[in-house]
Design an enzyme around this catalytic site. Structure first.
Site, PDB file in Angstrom:
ATOM      1  N   LYS A  40       0.838  -1.208   0.000  1.00 15.07           N
ATOM      2  CA  LYS A  40       0.000   0.000   0.000  1.00 15.07           C
ATOM      3  C   LYS A  40       0.873   1.258   0.000  1.00 15.07           C
ATOM      4  O   LYS A  40       2.070   1.186   0.288  1.00 15.07           O
ATOM      5  CB  LYS A  40      -0.917  -0.017   1.229  1.00 15.07           C
ATOM      6  CG  LYS A  40      -0.169  -0.064   2.576  1.00 15.07           C
ATOM      7  CD  LYS A  40      -1.110  -0.418   3.739  1.00 15.07           C
ATOM      8  CE  LYS A  40      -0.357  -0.460   5.063  1.00 15.07           C
ATOM      9  NZ  LYS A  40      -1.185  -1.038   6.144  1.00 15.07           N
ATOM     10  N   ARG A 137     -10.443  -0.286  15.041  1.00 14.34           N
ATOM     11  CA  ARG A 137     -10.436   0.348  13.722  1.00 14.34           C
ATOM     12  C   ARG A 137     -11.558  -0.183  12.847  1.00 14.34           C
ATOM     13  O   ARG A 137     -12.517   0.525  12.593  1.00 14.34           O
ATOM     14  CB  ARG A 137      -9.055   0.142  13.076  1.00 14.34           C
ATOM     15  CG  ARG A 137      -8.785   1.048  11.920  1.00 14.34           C
ATOM     16  CD  ARG A 137      -7.323   1.124  11.547  1.00 14.34           C
ATOM     17  NE  ARG A 137      -6.758  -0.125  11.039  1.00 14.34           N
ATOM     18  CZ  ARG A 137      -5.490  -0.241  10.607  1.00 14.34           C
ATOM     19  NH1 ARG A 137      -4.676   0.800  10.657  1.00 14.34           N
ATOM     20  NH2 ARG A 137      -5.043  -1.390  10.166  1.00 14.34           N
ATOM     21  N   HIS A 168      -6.012  -7.534  13.591  1.00 10.03           N
ATOM     22  CA  HIS A 168      -4.810  -6.705  13.504  1.00 10.03           C
ATOM     23  C   HIS A 168      -4.444  -6.252  14.916  1.00 10.03           C
ATOM     24  O   HIS A 168      -5.318  -5.859  15.686  1.00 10.03           O
ATOM     25  CB  HIS A 168      -5.104  -5.493  12.605  1.00 10.03           C
ATOM     26  CG  HIS A 168      -3.895  -4.711  12.199  1.00 10.03           C
ATOM     27  ND1 HIS A 168      -2.810  -5.281  11.558  1.00 10.03           N
ATOM     28  CD2 HIS A 168      -3.586  -3.397  12.338  1.00 10.03           C
ATOM     29  CE1 HIS A 168      -1.905  -4.346  11.319  1.00 10.03           C
ATOM     30  NE2 HIS A 168      -2.346  -3.191  11.781  1.00 10.03           N
ATOM     31  N   ARG A 221       0.834 -10.972   6.782  1.00 13.00           N
ATOM     32  CA  ARG A 221       0.811  -9.727   5.995  1.00 13.00           C
ATOM     33  C   ARG A 221       1.994  -8.873   6.424  1.00 13.00           C
ATOM     34  O   ARG A 221       1.954  -8.229   7.463  1.00 13.00           O
ATOM     35  CB  ARG A 221      -0.480  -8.943   6.271  1.00 13.00           C
ATOM     36  CG  ARG A 221      -1.750  -9.768   6.382  1.00 13.00           C
ATOM     37  CD  ARG A 221      -2.950  -8.888   6.717  1.00 13.00           C
ATOM     38  NE  ARG A 221      -2.863  -8.231   8.010  1.00 13.00           N
ATOM     39  CZ  ARG A 221      -3.415  -8.666   9.132  1.00 13.00           C
ATOM     40  NH1 ARG A 221      -4.124  -9.785   9.154  1.00 13.00           N
ATOM     41  NH2 ARG A 221      -3.281  -7.999  10.254  1.00 13.00           N
ATOM     42  N   TYR A 270      13.306  31.669   3.858  1.00 14.88           N
ATOM     43  CA  TYR A 270      12.150  32.433   4.341  1.00 14.88           C
ATOM     44  C   TYR A 270      12.298  32.827   5.805  1.00 14.88           C
ATOM     45  O   TYR A 270      12.721  32.023   6.628  1.00 14.88           O
ATOM     46  CB  TYR A 270      10.871  31.617   4.163  1.00 14.88           C
ATOM     47  CG  TYR A 270      10.494  31.436   2.707  1.00 14.88           C
ATOM     48  CD1 TYR A 270      10.129  32.528   1.928  1.00 14.88           C
ATOM     49  CD2 TYR A 270      10.535  30.179   2.119  1.00 14.88           C
ATOM     50  CE1 TYR A 270       9.790  32.364   0.597  1.00 14.88           C
ATOM     51  CE2 TYR A 270      10.199  30.009   0.787  1.00 14.88           C
ATOM     52  CZ  TYR A 270       9.829  31.111   0.032  1.00 14.88           C
ATOM     53  OH  TYR A 270       9.498  30.940  -1.289  1.00 14.88           O
ATOM     54  N   CYS A 316      12.341  24.972   2.101  1.00 18.26           N
ATOM     55  CA  CYS A 316      11.316  25.535   1.214  1.00 18.26           C
ATOM     56  C   CYS A 316      10.527  24.404   0.552  1.00 18.26           C
ATOM     57  O   CYS A 316      10.792  23.231   0.769  1.00 18.26           O
ATOM     58  CB  CYS A 316      11.943  26.398   0.136  1.00 18.26           C
ATOM     59  SG  CYS A 316      13.126  27.613   0.725  1.00 18.26           S
ATOM     60  N   ASP A 318      10.599  23.452  -2.556  1.00 20.43           N
ATOM     61  CA  ASP A 318      11.328  22.695  -3.577  1.00 20.43           C
ATOM     62  C   ASP A 318      12.848  22.735  -3.412  1.00 20.43           C
ATOM     63  O   ASP A 318      13.564  22.194  -4.242  1.00 20.43           O
ATOM     64  CB  ASP A 318      10.997  23.242  -4.975  1.00 20.43           C
ATOM     65  CG  ASP A 318       9.544  23.634  -5.089  1.00 20.43           C
ATOM     66  OD1 ASP A 318       8.703  22.725  -5.027  1.00 20.43           O
ATOM     67  OD2 ASP A 318       9.247  24.840  -5.185  1.00 20.43           O
TER      68      ASP A 318
END
Ligand SMILES: *Cc1c(COP(=O)(O)O)cnc(C)c1O
Length: 380
Positions: A40, A137, A168, A221, A270, A316, A318
């Site tokens: 996942k 859950r 689980h 799992r 910044y 920042c 990027d």
């Protein structure tokens, strides 16, 4: 999101390490236990499809994902193995799941009745009954709910194949096993009186596999362990030590794209929160929080060439800046996250710095970062 293929920044994934981790865990179980790999969230940030293929090549019998879209992508890529979705899906998706032979979890009778109305004639959906033994859950809460569910399923065998019964654990990574054992007993109470005979009984995630090896059904799992990381909620001070080594598979690397000397009073980034008190070399790296490299990483040391250099100023969106001891050339390699567990910028150290768990660091690396695959360990 666009993949930045032209940027010198990448998530490097060692499929050889993943295969080795898979084989170690498969070897730890009896032959009659089917090992499923959990892929996942883009294969925990490693890239879902290549990782899924590696896990299956290493001997896993099936795959688990969180939602049906992930399962459909695996099918689209030609992966034919059993696939179990772990989260509750809309009942209206039952027909689509059945069409692609995708197994869904079920946590209440109402869901089954609705799903039944969406299945086309002659369609049969594989389901796994979720038991909430204490995770709080999803799933059936009490053994007393089961007879009614079973009556319904026994009357609708043409529509539903009960492939599994699972639960689980909430505390499998903790040394205190009181709550773990409480969950085991609650799950056993459901299992004991079951009239249906599902093919799979399963309750094992990585922590259960590693730390409670004696507790397992005939399917497991495994997620984080296959990626070579301890499931512990305190990454560098785990409650429980790994019974055997796992090899981390992921690193994050980039390059210096700009290097300059700043003078006193010149701020960096910044807010100009960082100001040099003397002349200083500053390097810029083209990775930011939009890549999953958190603003909270400010102050952490990444490796530039052979030297660990602190991140100065705010990260920042990027880009971010580091303080250099000398004018490294543009193009010098920068390792943000190392796959060597002994390095001070390992995934574990990053997780600690962010006060989080391994999982959040790796699956937070966004798709803008390209994934590059290699096989550094020849798997036996
Ligand atoms: C994510 C998940 C797993 C895998 O957990 P790891 O700790 O990564 O091994 C197993 N089972 C369920 C229900 C999950 O949601």
């Amino acid at each position: 999101m666009i993949i930045a293929t032209n940027r010198h920044a990448q998530v490097n994934v060692n499929l050889g390490a993943i295969k080795q981790n898979v084989k170690r865990q498969i070897d730890s179980f009896d032959k009659d236990v089917d090992v499923f790999g959990v892929v996942k969230a883009n294969g925990y940030g490693h890239g879902m499809v290549p990782v899924a293929q590696a896990i299956l090549q290493a001997g896993a019998k099936g795959l688990c994902v969180a939602m049906i879209d992930e399962a459909l992508e695996l099918r689209q890529q030609g992966i034919l193995c059993p696939i179990l979705v772990l989260g509750i899906q809309e009942p209206s998706l039952a027909a689509l799941a059945a069409e692609y032979n995708i197994s869904l979890p079920v946590g209440d009778l109402n869901w089954l009745k609705q799903a039944s109305s969406y299945l086309k004639p002659a369609q049969q959906l594989k389901i796994h009954l979720a038991v909430d033994s204490g995770m709080g859950r999803i799933g059936f809460m009490e053994a007393s709910q089961m007879p009614e569910i079973e009556d319904y399923l026994l009357n609708h065998q043409n529509q539903f194949e009960v492939e599994g019964l699972f639960t689980h654990f909430a505390t499998a990574d903790e040394a205190d096993d009181t709550y773990f054992n409480y969950q085991v007993s609650r799950f056993n109470a459901v299992k004991k009186d079951l009239r249906l005979k599902p093919k799979y009984i399963h309750m094992t995630n990585s922590a259960t596999s590693l730390f409670h090896h004696e507790v397992h059904g005939n399917m497991v799992r495994i997620g984080i362990g296959f990626y070579g990381l301890n499931p512990s909620s305190s990454p560098s001070a785990p409650d429980l030590a790994l019974p055997y080594d796992l090899t981390p598979a992921l690193s994050l690397t980039s390059e210096l794209v700009f290097v300059k000397e700043i003078t006193p009073k010149m701020g960096v980034s910044y807010g100009a929160t960082y100001q040099a008190d003397e002349n200083q070399w500053i390097g810029t790296i083209p990775v930011g929080y939009a890549d999953g490299w958190s603003r909270k990483m400010q102050g952490f040391k990444v490796k530039v060439g052979d030297e660990y250099c602190p991140i100065v100023g705010r990260v920042c969106m990027d880009q971010f800046m580091v303080k250099l001891s000398k004018p490294y050339p543009v193009g010098t390699q920068v390792t943000l996250i190392s796959d060597n567990p002994n390095d001070s910028n390992s995934v574990t150290k990053v997780a600690d710095y962010l006060d989080t768990i391994h999982y959040e660091v790796i699956c937070g690396l966004t798709p803008r970062l390209k994934r590059v695959y290699h096989n550094s360990i020849e798997s036996e």
